[in-house]
Design a protein around this motif. Structure first.
Motif, short mmCIF file in Angstrom:
data_model
loop_
_atom_site.label_atom_id
_atom_site.label_comp_id
_atom_site.label_asym_id
_atom_site.label_seq_id
_atom_site.Cartn_x
_atom_site.Cartn_y
_atom_site.Cartn_z
N LYS A 216 -17.22 -46.01 -1.28
CA LYS A 216 -16.66 -44.82 -1.94
C LYS A 216 -16.55 -43.66 -0.96
O LYS A 216 -15.51 -42.97 -0.91
N ALA A 217 -17.59 -43.44 -0.17
CA ALA A 217 -17.58 -42.32 0.78
C ALA A 217 -16.48 -42.49 1.80
O ALA A 217 -15.77 -41.52 2.15
N LEU A 218 -16.29 -43.72 2.29
CA LEU A 218 -15.25 -43.94 3.29
C LEU A 218 -13.86 -43.83 2.68
O LEU A 218 -12.94 -43.28 3.29
N ALA A 219 -13.69 -44.31 1.45
CA ALA A 219 -12.40 -44.18 0.76
C ALA A 219 -12.06 -42.71 0.55
O ALA A 219 -10.90 -42.28 0.74
N GLN A 220 -13.04 -41.92 0.18
CA GLN A 220 -12.79 -40.49 -0.02
C GLN A 220 -12.46 -39.79 1.30
O GLN A 220 -11.67 -38.84 1.33
N GLN A 221 -13.05 -40.28 2.38
CA GLN A 221 -12.71 -39.73 3.68
C GLN A 221 -11.26 -40.03 4.04
O GLN A 221 -10.55 -39.18 4.58
N MET A 222 -10.79 -41.26 3.72
CA MET A 222 -9.40 -41.61 3.97
C MET A 222 -8.46 -40.72 3.15
O MET A 222 -7.43 -40.27 3.64
N GLU A 223 -8.84 -40.46 1.92
CA GLU A 223 -8.05 -39.57 1.07
C GLU A 223 -7.98 -38.17 1.67
O GLU A 223 -6.91 -37.53 1.67
N SER A 224 -9.09 -37.69 2.20
CA SER A 224 -9.13 -36.35 2.79
C SER A 224 -8.28 -36.27 4.05
O SER A 224 -7.61 -35.26 4.30
N MET A 225 -8.27 -37.35 4.84
CA MET A 225 -7.54 -37.34 6.11
C MET A 225 -6.05 -37.58 5.92
O MET A 225 -5.23 -37.06 6.68
N TYR A 226 -5.68 -38.34 4.89
CA TYR A 226 -4.27 -38.71 4.68
C TYR A 226 -3.88 -38.47 3.21
O TYR A 226 -3.50 -39.40 2.49
N PRO A 227 -3.94 -37.23 2.75
CA PRO A 227 -3.75 -36.94 1.33
C PRO A 227 -2.34 -37.24 0.81
O PRO A 227 -2.16 -37.44 -0.39
N ASP A 228 -1.35 -37.30 1.71
CA ASP A 228 0.01 -37.55 1.27
C ASP A 228 0.25 -39.01 0.88
O ASP A 228 1.18 -39.29 0.10
N ILE A 229 -0.56 -39.91 1.42
CA ILE A 229 -0.31 -41.33 1.14
C ILE A 229 -1.53 -42.10 0.66
O ILE A 229 -1.43 -43.27 0.29
N ALA A 230 -2.70 -41.46 0.63
CA ALA A 230 -3.92 -42.17 0.23
C ALA A 230 -4.63 -41.44 -0.89
O ALA A 230 -4.65 -40.20 -0.94
N THR A 231 -5.23 -42.22 -1.79
CA THR A 231 -6.06 -41.65 -2.84
C THR A 231 -7.28 -42.54 -3.05
O THR A 231 -7.21 -43.76 -2.86
N ALA A 232 -8.37 -41.91 -3.44
CA ALA A 232 -9.57 -42.65 -3.82
C ALA A 232 -9.87 -42.42 -5.30
O ALA A 232 -10.96 -42.74 -5.76
N GLU A 233 -8.89 -41.89 -6.02
CA GLU A 233 -9.08 -41.59 -7.43
C GLU A 233 -9.13 -42.89 -8.25
O GLU A 233 -8.21 -43.70 -8.21
N TYR A 234 -10.22 -43.06 -8.99
CA TYR A 234 -10.40 -44.29 -9.77
C TYR A 234 -9.45 -44.33 -10.97
O TYR A 234 -8.90 -45.37 -11.31
N ARG A 235 -9.23 -43.18 -11.62
CA ARG A 235 -8.40 -43.13 -12.82
C ARG A 235 -6.92 -43.16 -12.45
O ARG A 235 -6.44 -42.29 -11.74
N LYS A 236 -6.21 -44.15 -12.96
CA LYS A 236 -4.79 -44.31 -12.61
C LYS A 236 -3.97 -43.07 -12.94
O LYS A 236 -3.10 -42.66 -12.16
N ALA A 237 -4.24 -42.48 -14.08
CA ALA A 237 -3.45 -41.33 -14.52
C ALA A 237 -3.62 -40.12 -13.61
O ALA A 237 -2.76 -39.23 -13.59
N LYS A 238 -4.69 -40.09 -12.86
CA LYS A 238 -4.98 -38.95 -11.98
C LYS A 238 -4.50 -39.16 -10.55
O LYS A 238 -4.59 -38.25 -9.72
#
Length: 343
Positions: A216-238
């Motif tokens: 989870k921590a690494l996925a959130q880091q990827m989201e932080s570094m590449y917010p235009d193409i990556a997400t770590a959001e578990y809820r699909k609607a979000k």
């Protein structure tokens, strides 16, 4: 090897590499111990003319490379009784009756819910599971001898609406770079469905929840570094439109992913196939690997995921905070009886 034909189903052929041939009959008994196979002429991909016999033959052909990745692991059965386009259902508990030579893994799910899962240890047990109507295979991440401690950390890269497979490849390469920086060898495979799976072989030690927390921590880091193409959001609607989900949540206890060399119920019967990082960088596509050509690839390049089962594994414990006492769930592996059965 013949190409799959979407317009001429009768043209489908499967070049077999195995010594075990599935007979072109309605029902047959094959293997040792013998396993009874039924409804072999049933169509599983109508558009391709692929029958249940073709599916069984494929798994017989890939079994030398596949079986080591399934050994000693509880298997969740995802059954498609009416083929790839039909409805499916999940089944955890091994059907009764079943052949007494199939090993089982007994796992306590809490509140008195104790489940006996089948274990695929050999070709006969593999064919028995596929004969139930399973198209893909979904093994546990941990071995039965310790179901609380997985020997993989992994990420499921899944494109959301507006994201392409090119975005999946891009995120896969970024994640590969991040793992390299941490000194973690990583291995990629196409899912055969929508995305890419990335696995990191780890030493057994951390509990499944601890592995999940690190992922989870690494996925959130990827989201932080590449917010235009990556997400770590578990809820699909979000999840933001046009992003790839770096799915860490598949690391939770009891979850499964389609295994290596699994055929997927897609239009062209794509297969979840190991790829090199150069192939990812050079634009590999999901449908490059299908039921009609994966065996030929294996003959040429071998099992690219053999290192995933090797002794060189990451000590994830060095990346985790000090451990706290955690409740573990028991499991018990049952060996097959001495009697033989072809039920």
């Amino acid at each position: 090897m013949a190409e799959l034909s979407l317009h001429n189903p009768g043209a489908f052929t499967l070049l077999t590499m195995a010594s075990l041939l599935i007979p072109n009959e309605k029902n047959a008994e094959v293997g040792s111990p013998p396993v009874r196979l039924t409804n072999l002429g049933k169509i599983f991909w109508e558009n391709l003319g692929i029958t249940k016999r073709h599916l069984l033959q494929y798994y017989a052909d890939v079994s030398p490379w596949l079986l080591p990745h399934l050994a000693d692991r509880a298997m969740v059965m995802k059954r498609y009784p009416n083929g790839a386009n039909g409805e499916f259902f999940y089944m955890k508990r091994i059907p009764i009756p079943h052949p007494d030579w199939i090993e089982t893994c007994t796992i306590d799910h809490g509140n008195g819910n104790i489940i006996d899962f089948p274990i695929i240890q050999d070709l006969s047990s593999l064919l028995w599971v596929i004969n139930l109507g399973c198209i893909d295979l979904n093994p546990w991440y941990s071995r039965c001898e310790d179901i609380n401690r997985p020997d993989f950390l992994h990420f499921d890269l899944d494109p959301g609406p507006g994201a392409s497979f090119a975005h999946v490849r891009e995120i896969a390469l970024h994640l590969h770079d991040a793992l390299d920086t941490l000194g973690m060898p990583s291995y990629a495979k196409t899912t055969g469905s929508r995305g890419i799976h990335i696995y990191i072989p780890i030493e057994r030690g951390p509990l499944q929840k601890e592995v999940w927390t690190f992922a989870k921590a690494l996925a959130q880091q990827m989201e932080s570094m590449y917010p235009d193409i990556a997400t770590a959001e578990y809820r699909k609607a979000k999840r933001p439109h046009g992003t790839v989900n770096v799915d860490y949540n598949q690391n939770r206890w009891g979850s499964t992913l389609a295994s290596i060399y699994s055929v997927r119920p897609t239009e062209r019967a794509a297969v979840s196939t190991p790829v090199t990082w150069d192939e990812v960088d050079n634009g590999v596509e999901l449908e490059d690997f299908r039921i009609d050509n994966v065996v030929e690839r294996l003959e040429e390049v071998g099992d690219l995921w053999k290192p995933v089962l090797g002794k060189k594994r990451v000590d994830l414990g060095t990346f985790l905070p000090q451990k706290k006492t955690a409740t573990e769930r028991p499991s018990k592996r049952a060996a097959p009886s001495s009697k033989k059965s072809s039920t």
